[in-house]
Design a protein around this motif. Structure first.
Motif, PDB file in Angstrom:
ATOM      1  N   VAL A  30     -64.908  32.392  -3.730  1.00  7.88           N
ATOM      2  CA  VAL A  30     -66.016  31.964  -4.503  1.00  7.88           C
ATOM      3  C   VAL A  30     -67.341  32.308  -3.990  1.00  7.88           C
ATOM      4  CG1 VAL A  30     -66.990  29.960  -5.430  1.00  7.88           C
ATOM      5  CG2 VAL A  30     -64.639  29.875  -5.307  1.00  7.88           C
ATOM      6  N   THR A  31     -68.105  32.988  -4.441  1.00  9.20           N
ATOM      7  CA  THR A  31     -69.563  33.186  -4.023  1.00  9.20           C
ATOM      8  C   THR A  31     -70.503  32.873  -4.841  1.00  9.20           C
ATOM      9  OG1 THR A  31     -69.284  35.557  -5.262  1.00  9.20           O
ATOM     10  CG2 THR A  31     -68.289  35.675  -3.000  1.00  9.20           C
ATOM     11  N   GLY A  32     -70.423  32.293  -5.852  1.00 13.95           N
ATOM     12  CA  GLY A  32     -71.477  31.677  -6.493  1.00 13.95           C
ATOM     13  C   GLY A  32     -70.920  30.460  -7.672  1.00 13.95           C
ATOM     14  N   ARG A  34     -70.620  28.505 -14.478  1.00 12.95           N
ATOM     15  CA  ARG A  34     -69.995  29.990 -13.922  1.00 12.95           C
ATOM     16  C   ARG A  34     -69.586  30.312 -12.535  1.00 12.95           C
ATOM     17  NH1 ARG A  34     -71.462  33.851 -17.723  1.00 12.95           N
ATOM     18  NH2 ARG A  34     -72.138  35.355 -16.171  1.00 12.95           N
ATOM     19  N   VAL A  35     -68.244  30.376 -12.412  1.00 11.31           N
ATOM     20  CA  VAL A  35     -67.738  30.640 -11.161  1.00 11.31           C
ATOM     21  C   VAL A  35     -67.624  32.133 -10.914  1.00 11.31           C
ATOM     22  CG1 VAL A  35     -65.546  30.396  -9.709  1.00 11.31           C
ATOM     23  CG2 VAL A  35     -66.155  28.722 -11.225  1.00 11.31           C
ATOM     24  N   HIS A  36     -68.166  32.463  -9.865  1.00 11.17           N
ATOM     25  CA  HIS A  36     -68.194  34.036  -9.385  1.00 11.17           C
ATOM     26  C   HIS A  36     -67.190  34.310  -7.905  1.00 11.17           C
ATOM     27  CE1 HIS A  36     -71.695  34.953 -11.778  1.00 11.17           C
ATOM     28  NE2 HIS A  36     -72.099  33.752 -11.496  1.00 11.17           N
ATOM     29  N   HIS A  47     -68.739  37.501 -11.965  1.00  8.17           N
ATOM     30  CA  HIS A  47     -68.387  36.417 -12.727  1.00  8.17           C
ATOM     31  C   HIS A  47     -66.929  36.296 -13.089  1.00  8.17           C
ATOM     32  CE1 HIS A  47     -67.777  34.556 -16.880  1.00  8.17           C
ATOM     33  NE2 HIS A  47     -68.187  33.327 -16.101  1.00  8.17           N
ATOM     34  N   ALA A  48     -66.125  35.129 -12.741  1.00 15.25           N
ATOM     35  CA  ALA A  48     -64.732  35.307 -13.026  1.00 15.25           C
ATOM     36  C   ALA A  48     -64.208  34.359 -13.819  1.00 15.25           C
ATOM     37  CB  ALA A  48     -64.179  34.958 -11.460  1.00 15.25           C
ATOM     38  N   GLU A  92     -61.822  30.197  -0.516  1.00 15.06           N
ATOM     39  CA  GLU A  92     -60.722  31.098  -0.966  1.00 15.06           C
ATOM     40  C   GLU A  92     -60.131  30.768  -2.264  1.00 15.06           C
ATOM     41  OE1 GLU A  92     -57.895  31.914   2.204  1.00 15.06           O
ATOM     42  OE2 GLU A  92     -59.365  33.242   3.430  1.00 15.06           O
ATOM     43  N   LEU A  93     -59.717  31.795  -3.075  1.00 18.69           N
ATOM     44  CA  LEU A  93     -59.141  31.609  -4.277  1.00 18.69           C
ATOM     45  C   LEU A  93     -57.755  31.998  -4.152  1.00 18.69           C
ATOM     46  CD1 LEU A  93     -61.779  33.131  -6.675  1.00 18.69           C
ATOM     47  CD2 LEU A  93     -61.283  30.538  -6.331  1.00 18.69           C
ATOM     48  N   ASP A  94     -56.991  30.966  -3.688  1.00 21.08           N
ATOM     49  CA  ASP A  94     -55.539  31.163  -3.577  1.00 21.08           C
ATOM     50  C   ASP A  94     -54.653  31.162  -4.863  1.00 21.08           C
ATOM     51  OD1 ASP A  94     -55.082  28.532  -4.291  1.00 21.08           O
ATOM     52  OD2 ASP A  94     -54.924  28.020  -2.120  1.00 21.08           O
TER      53      ASP A  94
END
Length: 207
Positions: free
Chosen positions: A4-6, A18-20, A25-26, A44-46
């Motif tokens: 996650v960067t934002g 909004r999840v980056h 944007h993801a 981390e996006l496991d």
């Protein structure tokens, strides 16, 4: 594995973020979902979190679609669910949205039926037509019976078809023999939900 960067507020819906992921944007999810999932920049996006985010994003998308539909007009619960399904929203997301909207008071089949009957009666629709239309929208028979019963109780008697509506139709059929004209008028009223003695009396007055 991405990170996650934002986490930015969604400008179109303040209750969403909004999840980056890695700068792009993801997902767009409800704020409450982001908090429940413990989203923070750098996490981390496991696979498990990614799956949960996708479910939350599906629900958010279905909710937005539902609110747009409700903004245009009221819907019965089943009717709204069918429309969301036809738009391609996932069944689990649709069910979650319907439950949330009902809990928030934005979906109420009993209130919908009462309003539908009042509006429909004002447009010249009779009890049978109103019942048929509500059943087609998935409203329970108990809610329909209650709405029609309240309307008929206020009317004080079996409602008569609107005279102006029937007279216009009678003028359009003026060239037909009288028996055929009466049959056509009775069929016209039946399609609008008026049957029985009230329909026969109304036709006798104009034909």
């Amino acid at each position: 594995m991405g990170r996650v960067t934002g986490l930015d507020p969604d400008p179109r819906r303040p209750a969403a973020v909004r999840v980056h992921e890695d700068g792009a944007h993801a997902f767009t999810v409800a704020r409450e979902a982001a908090a429940r999932l413990g989203l923070v920049v750098g996490r981390e996006l496991d696979l498990g979190l990614r799956h949960a985010l996708q479910e939350a994003a599906d629900t958010e998308a279905a909710l937005r679609a539902a609110l747009r539909l409700l903004g245009a007009r009221a819907h019965a619960v089943a009717e709204l669910g069918r429309r969301l399904g036809r738009k391609g929203h996932q069944p689990a997301a649709v069910q979650a949205v319907l439950e949330r909207l009902a809990a928030d008071g934005l979906l109420d089949d009993a209130a919908f039926a009462r309003s539908f009957v009042e509006r429909g009666a004002g447009r010249g629709r009779g009890p049978a037509r109103l019942r048929r239309d509500l059943l087609a929208r998935g409203v329970a028979r108990a809610d329909i019976d209650a709405a029609l019963g309240a309307w008929l109780a206020r009317s004080g008697e079996e409602p008569a078809p609107p005279r102006e509506l029937l007279e216009r139709r009678a003028r359009a059929l003026a060239g037909l023999p009288a028996p055929m004209r009466r049959r056509r008028l009775l069929a016209f009223l039946a399609r609008r939900g008026y049957r029985g003695a009230a329909a026969r009396r109304a036709v006798a007055q104009v034909a």
